[in-house]
Structures are given as structure tokens and as C-alpha cells.
Motif scaffolding. Structure first.
Motif, mmCIF file in Angstrom:
data_model
loop_
_atom_site.group_PDB
_atom_site.id
_atom_site.type_symbol
_atom_site.label_atom_id
_atom_site.label_comp_id
_atom_site.label_asym_id
_atom_site.label_seq_id
_atom_site.Cartn_x
_atom_site.Cartn_y
_atom_site.Cartn_z
ATOM 1 N N GLN A 1 -10.862 14.152 -65.423
ATOM 2 C CA GLN A 1 -12.227 15.032 -65.908
ATOM 3 C C GLN A 1 -13.292 13.870 -64.693
ATOM 4 O O GLN A 1 -13.285 13.176 -65.915
ATOM 5 C CB GLN A 1 -12.848 16.039 -66.757
ATOM 6 C CG GLN A 1 -13.500 16.479 -66.121
ATOM 7 C CD GLN A 1 -13.631 17.494 -67.841
ATOM 8 O OE1 GLN A 1 -13.267 18.463 -67.492
ATOM 9 N NE2 GLN A 1 -15.277 17.414 -67.856
ATOM 10 N N ILE A 2 -13.672 14.035 -64.197
ATOM 11 C CA ILE A 2 -14.438 13.418 -63.671
ATOM 12 C C ILE A 2 -16.452 13.735 -63.849
ATOM 13 O O ILE A 2 -15.768 15.248 -63.270
ATOM 14 C CB ILE A 2 -14.621 13.100 -61.885
ATOM 15 C CG1 ILE A 2 -12.962 12.509 -61.500
ATOM 16 C CG2 ILE A 2 -16.114 11.965 -61.730
ATOM 17 C CD1 ILE A 2 -12.693 12.425 -59.822
ATOM 18 N N THR A 3 -16.794 13.231 -64.640
ATOM 19 C CA THR A 3 -18.304 14.112 -64.901
ATOM 20 C C THR A 3 -19.424 12.822 -64.049
ATOM 21 O O THR A 3 -19.475 11.444 -64.562
ATOM 22 C CB THR A 3 -18.920 13.991 -66.276
ATOM 23 O OG1 THR A 3 -17.797 14.525 -66.489
ATOM 24 C CG2 THR A 3 -20.135 14.807 -66.177
ATOM 25 N N VAL A 4 -19.840 13.234 -63.331
ATOM 26 C CA VAL A 4 -21.358 12.369 -62.492
ATOM 27 C C VAL A 4 -22.500 13.085 -62.803
ATOM 28 O O VAL A 4 -22.866 14.108 -63.641
ATOM 29 C CB VAL A 4 -21.296 12.611 -61.075
ATOM 30 C CG1 VAL A 4 -22.426 11.615 -60.238
ATOM 31 C CG2 VAL A 4 -19.451 11.738 -60.459
ATOM 32 N N LYS A 5 -23.121 11.606 -63.423
ATOM 33 C CA LYS A 5 -24.531 11.919 -63.913
ATOM 34 C C LYS A 5 -25.472 11.554 -63.445
ATOM 35 O O LYS A 5 -25.423 10.357 -62.804
ATOM 36 C CB LYS A 5 -24.295 11.547 -66.084
ATOM 37 C CG LYS A 5 -23.385 12.604 -66.787
ATOM 38 C CD LYS A 5 -23.723 11.798 -67.734
ATOM 39 C CE LYS A 5 -22.704 12.739 -68.830
ATOM 40 N NZ LYS A 5 -22.776 12.913 -70.466
ATOM 41 N N VAL B 1 -21.030 7.548 -63.903
ATOM 42 C CA VAL B 1 -19.643 8.217 -64.495
ATOM 43 C C VAL B 1 -19.117 8.470 -65.811
ATOM 44 O O VAL B 1 -18.848 7.261 -66.370
ATOM 45 C CB VAL B 1 -18.372 8.138 -63.127
ATOM 46 C CG1 VAL B 1 -18.137 6.569 -63.203
ATOM 47 C CG2 VAL B 1 -17.659 8.974 -63.152
ATOM 48 N N GLU B 2 -18.011 9.222 -66.176
ATOM 49 C CA GLU B 2 -17.792 9.501 -67.619
ATOM 50 C C GLU B 2 -16.116 9.542 -67.579
ATOM 51 O O GLU B 2 -16.223 11.310 -66.307
ATOM 52 C CB GLU B 2 -18.339 10.142 -68.611
ATOM 53 C CG GLU B 2 -19.587 10.071 -68.637
ATOM 54 C CD GLU B 2 -20.284 10.964 -69.917
ATOM 55 O OE1 GLU B 2 -19.514 11.628 -70.100
ATOM 56 O OE2 GLU B 2 -21.040 10.248 -70.799
ATOM 57 N N TRP B 3 -15.484 9.419 -67.617
ATOM 58 C CA TRP B 3 -14.057 9.987 -67.388
ATOM 59 C C TRP B 3 -13.466 10.390 -68.654
ATOM 60 O O TRP B 3 -13.311 10.300 -69.329
ATOM 61 C CB TRP B 3 -13.293 8.307 -67.324
ATOM 62 C CG TRP B 3 -13.729 8.228 -65.822
ATOM 63 C CD1 TRP B 3 -14.583 7.379 -66.054
ATOM 64 C CD2 TRP B 3 -13.139 8.581 -63.916
ATOM 65 N NE1 TRP B 3 -14.599 6.803 -64.321
ATOM 66 C CE2 TRP B 3 -13.932 7.689 -63.487
ATOM 67 C CE3 TRP B 3 -12.387 8.869 -63.543
ATOM 68 C CZ2 TRP B 3 -13.564 7.769 -62.461
ATOM 69 C CZ3 TRP B 3 -12.651 9.280 -62.694
ATOM 70 C CH2 TRP B 3 -13.107 8.585 -61.717
ATOM 71 N N HIS B 4 -12.735 12.039 -68.424
ATOM 72 C CA HIS B 4 -11.690 12.098 -69.359
ATOM 73 C C HIS B 4 -10.126 12.365 -68.849
ATOM 74 O O HIS B 4 -10.478 13.077 -67.944
ATOM 75 C CB HIS B 4 -12.067 13.640 -69.773
ATOM 76 C CG HIS B 4 -13.982 13.898 -70.201
ATOM 77 N ND1 HIS B 4 -13.871 13.014 -71.244
ATOM 78 C CD2 HIS B 4 -14.785 13.820 -69.842
ATOM 79 C CE1 HIS B 4 -15.319 12.989 -71.777
ATOM 80 N NE2 HIS B 4 -16.012 13.862 -70.799
#
Length: 469
Positions: A215-219, A369-372
Motif C-alpha cells: 500500500q503506497i501512501t503519498v502525503k 511516501v509511507e509503505w505498508h
């Protein structure tokens, strides 16, 4: 040369069909739903019944406890005919079944098996577990029964492992395999929890794709912003993420992550020829879901796309306001779920690292970016150049009177990977289920022809493996 007892074994299977069906029906009457604790006793009863059947055939069979539902382990060393020098075999199936909900959609009681006739004239076994996996595993048991009845022995060295938790994620399978590795490791595993390519067209699955997910989360900003006051001036995570996702493929459908294809092997020409001969139409395959054009690598056939080529797919995307009406905001973050199906020698952690580097290299200022991570398993590829694989294919071809093929699977069958990684044991995935068997759904069925010819096919496979040595 054909084993001299094989014709009589095949005849015995045909003569014993009604009795074999009654034995299957007995097993189907156990509501062995592994996911529901209320059925723990029924799972235990099914395991005991199977162990009793195998003991009656001459196997050294035991019900082995686990922290969950039991394993059934049986060894047929005493049944192997003298001089049996073919590969030693471990046959795997599972006796647990899926829940039956919604019950009101069943035409009959799920655990009261019966024979139905379909509108096209096919006769089918109707019950929960008929195809997944009780009918499948009983084809092998019936083949062994016929060999013992006619010949007094089995032509090969056979062990059996029946699991009781496959439908609940196999939480105790890996620990059990590790604890009993020396006992269970054989030359080849035979896995029945699979199907034919098409009605009347058997195959041996030799390629299973692996999987790695992120899961790619761009902040960007520290809160959602008014799009009139901050539009253009503020980084928009949806626009950033959409641009990155769009860059993951070129116009021909090829994945653009550097090194993505480095460990992808080309399909052998003899296998490509087998696939081209299969009764498969990309237009019909996609037409069933309202599509018409294969969207992957344009220089590959549709079967190659889903069996032997890696993918990078988007499984979900979200960001900003998603409710009714309109809210003019620049969101503080956006995310996407991305999964890569892996083939050949692709390393899931290498692919994961390459995907992350590809995304991070494209982040503009003010964005993070945060990675899950989700999952990570390599592909399972069998060495079908071994004589035993060709022997099994010849046996299938003889029974179904059509050329069997070495086929692939777009998904994964975890037990095959466990056998390979934990027991150093390749697997032949041979089953006789059909796409319309309604597994996991109401009114599950298993074709009577699949049961009858499946048992005959296993009898032939045992003989052919013994013959090839």
C-alpha cells in the motif's frame, strides 16, 4: 510397457463405482467446516473415518493432532510391490470444507449428497465438498483401493497427507511440515486440489505465480486544503500518485520498474506449442466478464499473460472527499494498493525494493511516501523436464483420450510452495475439477465423470510412474 495388472485395475474401478460413490457420500455427510469451532467434532470424525479407510487398505494410517484440526498421515511402505523403484510419492488433499452460508440458496441440504442431472445431460455429485476437496481426494483413495483389490500391492511407494485446515488458511501446516520433514519428504508430491483446463481436457499445473503487495501512501500538506486558496501552489497527493501509477506501464503494457524482468525466464517452445493447442479463446475468456481485448504485454498471448508473465496491478485507490456531493479540497494524502504477481526466479523482496525505489525517485518536493507491505512469496515452478512429469502426462492423455498439457495458474496454491521450500519436493498438481463446480458457493458439484475417470487416471499415473522409474 504397461503394468500387467492395470487393465484389471481399471475394470475393477468401473465395477466398483457405485460402492465408491457410497464411500464418498459417507465422507461428504461429515460437516467438516474448519472455520467454525462448532464443527470441531465433525472435523475430527472425518479425519478418523479417513484414517480408518486407509488402514483398511493396508496403509499405516494415523490421525495426528495439531493445535487446530488434525492431520491424517498414512504410509504405504508395506503395500509397495517388491522392486518398486519408481519415485516415492506423497499425495495431498484436504478434508475440511467451506461454510455453507447462505443456506437458503441451496436447492438441497449441503451435507446430504445426491446425484443430479444438469440440463446438458451431465450427471453430477451435489454436496458441499464434492469438488473441494473430498471428491478429488477420494479419486486417489479409490485408485489405491482397486490396485490393492486386484494386485494385492501398489505399483509405487505411496504416502498420504490429508489436512483439516486448508479452508481456514492452513495455520498449522508449515509447523507440521517442519516438525515432520524427514518423514514426509518424498521424491514427488501429488496435489489434487486443482482442476482440468477444460471439460475433457486434463492438465498438470507446473507454474504458480507468486505475489508481493504494497500500500503506497503519498502525503503532502499537514491537513486537507481549500482548493481555491491553495490550488496549483500546493502539492496534490492524488495528482502525484496518479502520475506515478501511470508511469508503471508503457503503452504496450510492459512494467517499467527497472530490473523487473531480469529473473523472468522465457517459456520453452514445447510448452508454448502445448498452450497454443489448448481450446482457449481470449475473446471468449474476456467476453464472459464484458471485455474483449487483452490489456497486458501486447507481444504475448493471453495465456502467457495470466500463466507465465509477471504483472503489476492496482487493486485499490483512494484520496480526498469521496462522499455524496462535492467538496473542493486538496487532500493531505492519497493511497493505492499495488500487487505484483511473480513468475520464474523473481525475488519478492527484490521486486518490493525496486518498486519502492521507482516510486520514491518520482516524488516531488514537499511529498513523502509511507509503505505498508502485504505478503511476499516467490513463484513455484516445477521442473517438468523430469521423466516423471512426462509419464504422468502420458497417463492422463491415455485416460482422457486427448493430449494433456503442462499448464500454468495465474494464482497461487501455497501448499505446493511449502512442499518445495520446506521439503525440497516438487509437486504435480493434478485434479479433475471444472470451472462450473461452484466451489465455495451454494450448490457445489463434482461431475460424475470427473470422479470416475479421475480415479482411473490416478490408477494409470501410479502404473506409469512405476514403469518410468
Amino acid at each position: 510397457m504397461t503394468h500387467p495388472a492395470l487393465p484389471a485395475v481399471l475394470e475393477r474401478l468401473d465395477q466398483d463405482l457405485d460402492a465408491g460413490l457410497e464411500r464418498l457420500f459417507h465422507l461428504l455427510r461429515f460437516p467438516s467446516i474448519s472455520t467454525d469451532p462448532a464443527y470441531k467434532g465433525d472435523c475430527a470424525a472425518a479425519a478418523e473415518w479417513l484414517a480408518g479407510e486407509l488402514s483398511g487398505l493396508g496403509f499405516d494410517a494415523q490421525v495426528r493432532p495439531t493445535p487446530g484440526h488434525a492431520m491424517v498421515v498414512a504410509h504405504g511402505d508395506a503395500l509397495a510391490e517388491e522392486g518398486a523403484d519408481g519415485p516415492s510419492l506423497l499425495f495431498y488433499g484436504h478434508y475440511d470444507v467451506q461454510p455453507v452460508d447462505p443456506l437458503n440458496l441451496w436447492d438441497d441440504e449441503p451435507f446430504d449428497p445426491k446425484i443430479d442431472t444438469l440440463p446438458d445431460g451431465r450427471r453430477v455429485i451435489r454436496a458441499r465438498g464434492a469438488a473441494d476437496d473430498k471428491g478429488q481426494l477420494m479419486t486417489f483413495v479409490e485408485a489405491c483401493r482397486a490396485w490393492v483389490a486386484v494386485h494385492g500391492k501398489l505399483p509405487a511407494r505411496v504416502s498420504i497427507l490429508f489436512e483439516g485446515e486448508e479452508e481456514s488458511g492452513s495455520p498449522n501446516l508449515v509447523p507440521f511440515l517442519k516438525a515432520n520433514a524427514q518423514e514426509l519428504s518424498k521424491d514427488i508430491a501429488l496435489i489434487c486440489d486443482t482442476g482440468m483446463f477444460a471439460p475433457g481436457k486434463p492438465g498438470i499445473t507446473t507454474m504458480l505465480r507468486g505475489l508481493v503487495g504494497e500500500q503506497i501512501t503519498v502525503k503532502a500538506a499537514n491537513r486537507d486544503l481549500h482548493s481555491g486558496m491553495y490550488g496549483s501552489a500546493a502539492a496534490n497527493p492524488i495528482r502525484v500518485l496518479a502520475k506515478i501509477l501511470a508511469s508503471l506501464h508503457d503503452d504496450q503494457g510492459r512494467v517499467q520498474i527497472p530490473g523487473f524482468y531480469d529473473d523472468v525466464d522465457e517459456l520453452p517452445e514445447e510448452i508454448r506449442a502445448q498452450w497454443q493447442a489448448l481450446p482457449f479463446s481470449a475473446q471468449e475468456f474476456l467476453g464472459e466478464v464484458g471485455l474483449s481485448h487483452p490489456a497486458g504485454e501486447q507481444d504475448r498471448s493471453a495465456l502467457e499473460m495470466i500463466w507465465s508473465r509477471p504483472t503489476c496491478e492496482f487493486n485499490g485507490i483512494s484520496g480526498g472527499y469521496e462522499g455524496e456531493g462535492f467538496k473542493t479540497v486538496i487532500p493531505a494524502q492519497a493511497f493505492a494498493k499495488v500487487s505484483c504477481r511473480l513468475v520464474s526466479r523473481q525475488d519478492p523482496e527484490k521486486i518490493r525494493a525496486s518498486l519502492r525505489a521507482f516510486v520514491e525517485a518520482q516524488l516531488p518536493p514537499d511529498c513523502t511516501v509511507e509503505w505498508h507491505p502485504h505478503g511476499g512469496a516467490g513463484a513455484t515452478v516445477m521442473d517438468f523436464s523430469k521423466p516423471s512429469f512426462e509419464a504422468a502426462r502420458e497417463a492422463l492423455s491415455a485416460e482422457w483420450e486427448t493430449e494433456a498439457a503442462f499448464i500454468g495458474s495465474g494464482g497461487s496454491i501455497p501448499v505446493a510452495g511449502h512442499f518445495q521450500s520446506l521439503l525440497d519436493m516438487p509437486s504435480m498438481l493434478i485434479g479433475f475439477g471444472l470451472d462450473d463446480d461452484r466451489i465455495h458457493s451454494p450448490n457445489e458439484k463434482y461431475d460424475l465423470e470427473s470422479f470416475r475417470k479421475g480415479a482411473r487416471a490416478w490408477a494409470r499415473i501410479l502404473a506409469k510412474l512405476a514403469e518410468k522409474g
